[in-house]
Design a protein around this motif. Structure first.
Motif, PDB file in Angstrom:
ATOM      1  N   ASN A 304       0.821  -1.110  -0.302  1.00  0.00           N
ATOM      2  CA  ASN A 304       0.077   0.146  -0.124  1.00  0.00           C
ATOM      3  C   ASN A 304       0.923   1.231   0.066  1.00  0.00           C
ATOM      4  OD1 ASN A 304      -2.499  -1.379  -0.135  1.00  0.00           O
ATOM      5  ND2 ASN A 304      -2.173  -1.638   2.451  1.00  0.00           N
ATOM      6  N   LEU A 305       0.795   2.199  -0.956  1.00  0.00           N
ATOM      7  CA  LEU A 305       1.043   3.460  -1.101  1.00  0.00           C
ATOM      8  C   LEU A 305       0.299   4.577  -1.577  1.00  0.00           C
ATOM      9  CD1 LEU A 305       4.213   4.619  -0.780  1.00  0.00           C
ATOM     10  CD2 LEU A 305       4.423   4.450  -3.466  1.00  0.00           C
ATOM     11  N   GLU A 306       0.359   5.655  -1.078  1.00  0.00           N
ATOM     12  CA  GLU A 306      -0.559   6.491  -1.797  1.00  0.00           C
ATOM     13  C   GLU A 306      -0.250   6.833  -3.193  1.00  0.00           C
ATOM     14  OE1 GLU A 306      -2.120  11.029  -0.249  1.00  0.00           O
ATOM     15  OE2 GLU A 306      -0.564  10.168   0.919  1.00  0.00           O
ATOM     16  N   ASN A 307      -1.487   6.958  -3.803  1.00  0.00           N
ATOM     17  CA  ASN A 307      -1.464   7.136  -5.161  1.00  0.00           C
ATOM     18  C   ASN A 307      -0.879   6.186  -5.993  1.00  0.00           C
ATOM     19  OD1 ASN A 307      -2.418   9.859  -5.427  1.00  0.00           O
ATOM     20  ND2 ASN A 307      -0.721  10.641  -4.098  1.00  0.00           N
ATOM     21  N   ALA A 313       0.579   3.269 -13.215  1.00  0.00           N
ATOM     22  CA  ALA A 313       0.141   3.399 -14.618  1.00  0.00           C
ATOM     23  C   ALA A 313       1.310   4.014 -15.289  1.00  0.00           C
ATOM     24  CB  ALA A 313      -0.915   4.455 -14.749  1.00  0.00           C
ATOM     25  N   ILE A 314       2.259   4.924 -14.398  1.00  0.00           N
ATOM     26  CA  ILE A 314       3.391   5.538 -15.235  1.00  0.00           C
ATOM     27  C   ILE A 314       4.531   4.082 -15.340  1.00  0.00           C
ATOM     28  CG2 ILE A 314       5.370   6.820 -14.853  1.00  0.00           C
ATOM     29  CD1 ILE A 314       3.726   8.723 -12.952  1.00  0.00           C
ATOM     30  N   VAL A 315       4.623   3.557 -14.404  1.00  0.00           N
ATOM     31  CA  VAL A 315       5.696   2.210 -14.683  1.00  0.00           C
ATOM     32  C   VAL A 315       5.332   1.546 -15.860  1.00  0.00           C
ATOM     33  CG1 VAL A 315       6.374   0.057 -13.459  1.00  0.00           C
ATOM     34  CG2 VAL A 315       6.207   2.293 -11.951  1.00  0.00           C
ATOM     35  N   LYS A 330       8.368  13.893 -10.382  1.00  0.00           N
ATOM     36  CA  LYS A 330       7.693  15.329 -10.701  1.00  0.00           C
ATOM     37  C   LYS A 330       6.468  15.331 -10.213  1.00  0.00           C
ATOM     38  CE  LYS A 330       6.102  18.576 -13.985  1.00  0.00           C
ATOM     39  NZ  LYS A 330       6.085  18.780 -15.598  1.00  0.00           N
ATOM     40  N   ASP A 331       5.379  14.209 -10.584  1.00  0.00           N
ATOM     41  CA  ASP A 331       4.010  14.165 -10.217  1.00  0.00           C
ATOM     42  C   ASP A 331       3.948  13.692  -8.719  1.00  0.00           C
ATOM     43  OD1 ASP A 331       3.768  14.811 -12.774  1.00  0.00           O
ATOM     44  OD2 ASP A 331       2.851  13.200 -13.388  1.00  0.00           O
ATOM     45  N   TYR A 336       7.777   9.178  -4.222  1.00  0.00           N
ATOM     46  CA  TYR A 336       9.121   9.172  -4.692  1.00  0.00           C
ATOM     47  C   TYR A 336      10.242   9.033  -3.873  1.00  0.00           C
ATOM     48  CZ  TYR A 336      13.345   9.230  -7.783  1.00  0.00           C
ATOM     49  OH  TYR A 336      14.339   9.090  -8.552  1.00  0.00           O
ATOM     50  N   ASP A 337      10.400  10.167  -3.044  1.00  0.00           N
ATOM     51  CA  ASP A 337      11.254  10.305  -2.059  1.00  0.00           C
ATOM     52  C   ASP A 337      11.232   8.896  -1.246  1.00  0.00           C
ATOM     53  OD1 ASP A 337      13.374  11.869  -0.682  1.00  0.00           O
ATOM     54  OD2 ASP A 337      11.844  11.579   1.055  1.00  0.00           O
TER      55      ASP A 337
END
Length: 501
Positions: A304-307, A313-315, A330-331, A336-337
């Motif tokens: 579980n990870l937010e978004n 979908a990007i991956v 960026k998004d 990402y961090d």
């Protein structure tokens, strides 16, 4: 054992009919035209009793005045006998003699009177009589013969003549279904080729491709690779044939740089291992993946990870690899961090696969020893060889069958044989679990039908066996036909009575 039982006159009988009325002509007395018509019908086990309906017709009985006949119905099987109370047919003189002396009751009288064929006014009616013979049902009566014992006596009990007339035989032996199990012999492997896989997380300094064994946790990670190689290389039964190393990098950084790092770090690991073992040229092969998108995808799908869906979908998109990582950063900077710190390091890894061959074992004693020390070295056919050398159902036999399905959990033959072994020891629930993974071969479908029958679902099993009678395997078709025949007999059987006269 001999038991005397009274017979009971009855007009009707409600037990299931097993025999249509059959007339037997029993000679009575010295005259050739004197006989008793004896009809036996409705022989059945009714509750706890064996019951038979009888009709006796005395119309054609004709005795001299000094003669009598004692007729005793009985069930007989070897030394076991149940005898019903006898009845007597007497000539006129003998009738009165027995009355005066209290002999042979009940008495029926028909004979020569003052005029030939005249009936005595003191005789009982000698027309047809219905009789129900009832006796407690005993195990030996499963196969018993109904016999009329006919004893002819002259005056003063001289001229004694005894005859027995078997009228029919019972068959109340329960029909049974006898399971006929069909094991499958696994195909022996020409060469027992196996492989061991592992994953090492060897750390490199930023943008460096040189292995530093003491850097961070490298001593442990490199040790994993060495231990894996040694585990097979030092085994006298094993011949190592190849080693493949596949390296990956994490998504951050320019894609071209990731290609350079993944490729050359993998080569560096290859050279490190080569120096330790001096394998022949071509023994170690390599491959690399600049970005372990698969690893990132699997982590996102299982955590579980937010978004998370948007990042997935990007991956999964067709965006250029470096731009893909940049878009996530960026998004979704917060996510990402977190990924960069906690997930990306695990995407930089080296996967290794060692292929090797194991020698073939043919000695049962050796196989049994290896079963307890290194079962992973055994092929399915070798385990089966050891099992078949044991007594079926023995502890070692069951152990081998269970080991086979544990070592080869997806193999249909292993599951089929383990299912049969479970059936034989009465563990049908376990057998069903194994048979569910035994495939849909004729042998597997036959075993499933056997399991269904043994659990008491005989009608369902009968249909399953019928469907197999035309299968492509002639042996299975024949066994299925036999099983269907047995089940049909068992389902429909209510007992039989075979007439003998």
């Amino acid at each position: 054992m001999k038991i005397n039982i009274n017979f009971v006159l009855a007009a009707t009988f409600a037990a299931a009919c097993l025999l249509e009325a059959q007339a037997a002509m029993i000679p009575v007395g010295p005259k050739t035209d004197s006989f008793l018509q004896y009809n036996l019908s409705n022989v059945a086990v009714n509750g706890q009793n064996l019951v038979a309906d009888v009709t006796m017709d005395f119309s054609d009985v004709n005795l001299p005045g000094n003669r009598e006949v004692v007729i005793t119905p009985m069930w007989v099987n070897n030394t076991d006998t149940v005898a019903f109370e006898p009845f007597t047919v007497a000539g006129r003189g003998r009738f009165y003699y027995d009355i005066r002396n209290g002999q042979h009751t009940p008495l029926l009288y028909k004979g020569w009177g003052k005029e030939k064929g005249e009936l005595s006014t003191q005789s009982r009616p000698l027309t047809a009589s219905d009789v129900t013979l009832t006796t407690p049902y005993l195990p030996w009566m499963q196969n018993a013969t109904f016999v009329l014992d006919v004893e002819e006596l002259g005056c003063a009990y001289c001229e004694k003549n005894c005859n027995q007339y078997p009228l029919g035989m019972t068959d109340f032996v329960p029909r049974v279904y006898e399971a006929d199990f069909v094991y499958v012999t696994p195909v022996a492997e020409a060469v027992k080729t196996r492989e061991i896989t592992g994953r090492a997380f060897v750390d490199f300094k930023v943008n460096q491709i040189v292995i530093l064994p003491e850097y961070r946790n490298n001593t442990y990670e490199l040790g994993k690779i060495i231990a894996t190689i040694d585990s097979v290389k030092n085994d006298k039964d094993i011949t190592v044939t190849s080693l493949h190393i596949a390296g990956t990098a994490s998504p951050e950084g320019p894609y071209d740089n990731n290609v350079y790092l993944a490729k050359n770090r993998t080569i560096a690991l290859k050279d490190y291992v080569q120096k330790l073992y001096s394998f022949p040229d071509g023994f170690i092969t390599t491959s690399y993946e600049p970005v372990d998108w698969k690893g990132l995808r699997e982590w996102l799908e299982n955590n579980n990870l937010e978004n998370k869906e948007a990042i997935l979908a990007i991956v999964n998109s067709d965006i250029e690899p470096y731009a893909r990582n940049s878009k996530i950063r960026k998004d979704f900077p917060k996510e990402y961090d977190w990924l960069w710190k906690n997930v990306y390091p695990a995407l930089r890894h080296s996967d290794y696969t060692i292929e090797f061959n194991i020698r073939t074992y043919t000695d049962v004693a050796e196989i049994i020893e290896i079963m307890h020390t290194a079962p992973q070295k055994l092929s399915l056919s070798e385990i089966y060889l050891a099992a078949r050398a044991q007594e079926e159902g023995s502890e070692l036999y069951n152990e081998a069958m269970e080991l086979a399905v544990r070592m080869y959990p997806q193999d249909t033959a292993a599951n089929l044989n383990a299912g049969i072994a479970a059936m034989k020891r009465g563990d049908y629930a376990l057998a069903q679990r194994y048979l569910a993974k035994a495939g849909n071969s004729p042998e597997a479908d036959y075993a499933k039908a056997v399991c269904t029958a043994l659990q008491g679902n005989e009608a369902e099993a009968y249909g399953m066996f019928l469907s197999l009678e035309k299968c492509s395997d002639a042996n299975i078709a024949a066994k299925a036909a036999k099983a269907a025949e047995q089940l049909a007999a068992k389902i429909n059987f209510k007992g039989n009575f075979t007439t003998l006269m």
